[in-house]
Design an enzyme around this catalytic site. Sequence first.
Site, short mmCIF file in Angstrom:
data_model
loop_
_atom_site.label_atom_id
_atom_site.label_comp_id
_atom_site.label_asym_id
_atom_site.label_seq_id
_atom_site.Cartn_x
_atom_site.Cartn_y
_atom_site.Cartn_z
N SER A 126 0.80 -1.22 0.00
CA SER A 126 0.00 0.00 0.00
C SER A 126 0.83 1.27 0.00
CB SER A 126 -0.98 0.00 1.18
OG SER A 126 -0.30 -0.22 2.39
N HIS A 177 1.45 4.84 4.40
CA HIS A 177 0.59 5.41 3.37
C HIS A 177 0.96 6.86 3.09
CE1 HIS A 177 -2.87 2.35 4.38
NE2 HIS A 177 -1.77 1.78 3.91
#
Length: 205
Positions: A126, A177
């Site tokens: 991610s 992230h």
Amino acid sequence: MIHKNRIAAPCTVLLAAVNIIVFFVLTAQGMTEDGMFLLEHGAMYVPRVVEDGEYYRLFTSMFLHFGFEHLMNNMVTLVLIGWNLEIEIGKVKFLLIYIVSGLGGNVLSAWYEFRAADYAVSAGASGAIFGIIGALLYVALRNRGRIGEISGRGIVFMIIISLYYGFSSGNVDNMAHIGGLITGFLSGVLLYWKHNGKDGSASGV
């Protein structure tokens, strides 16, 4: 035309394939939902990186996932978003953005955990995928707010929703992230120039 588009993003397909292959190889050996099992196979864990010098975990953890749902969520996003960026920016630059963003996300995550002295085993693509989103946002801004069928506003909305979900859920590495997103955007600034309108690569201005 369709056939051309299918072969225009080989790095996106390759990265998704590598992640899927690694997942099923590990699934045949143990439980990928088990943090200790993934730790043995290259997941991120700051004490191992800092104290034992296992810096390779910054890279290998990008190709590991906690279970099938985690894998599929990331791979669907990778293919849908990565496809657009690779066609626009080119294969080599796309691959560079993916790798650098994944590393940038893991570095920020490691720094945050080290400062807080609160460590957890982490893994997943991610951070790299958020990097692709960040780069895609920059490309859209440079192309009057759009890249293909995707608008800059749509990308911003995706970022907000994704970050909100991460901060409102448990067991999500939000710093990875954010680090990936920032690294991807900055990589886009460095690597993307004026679109030449033909083959999805870029030309200098």
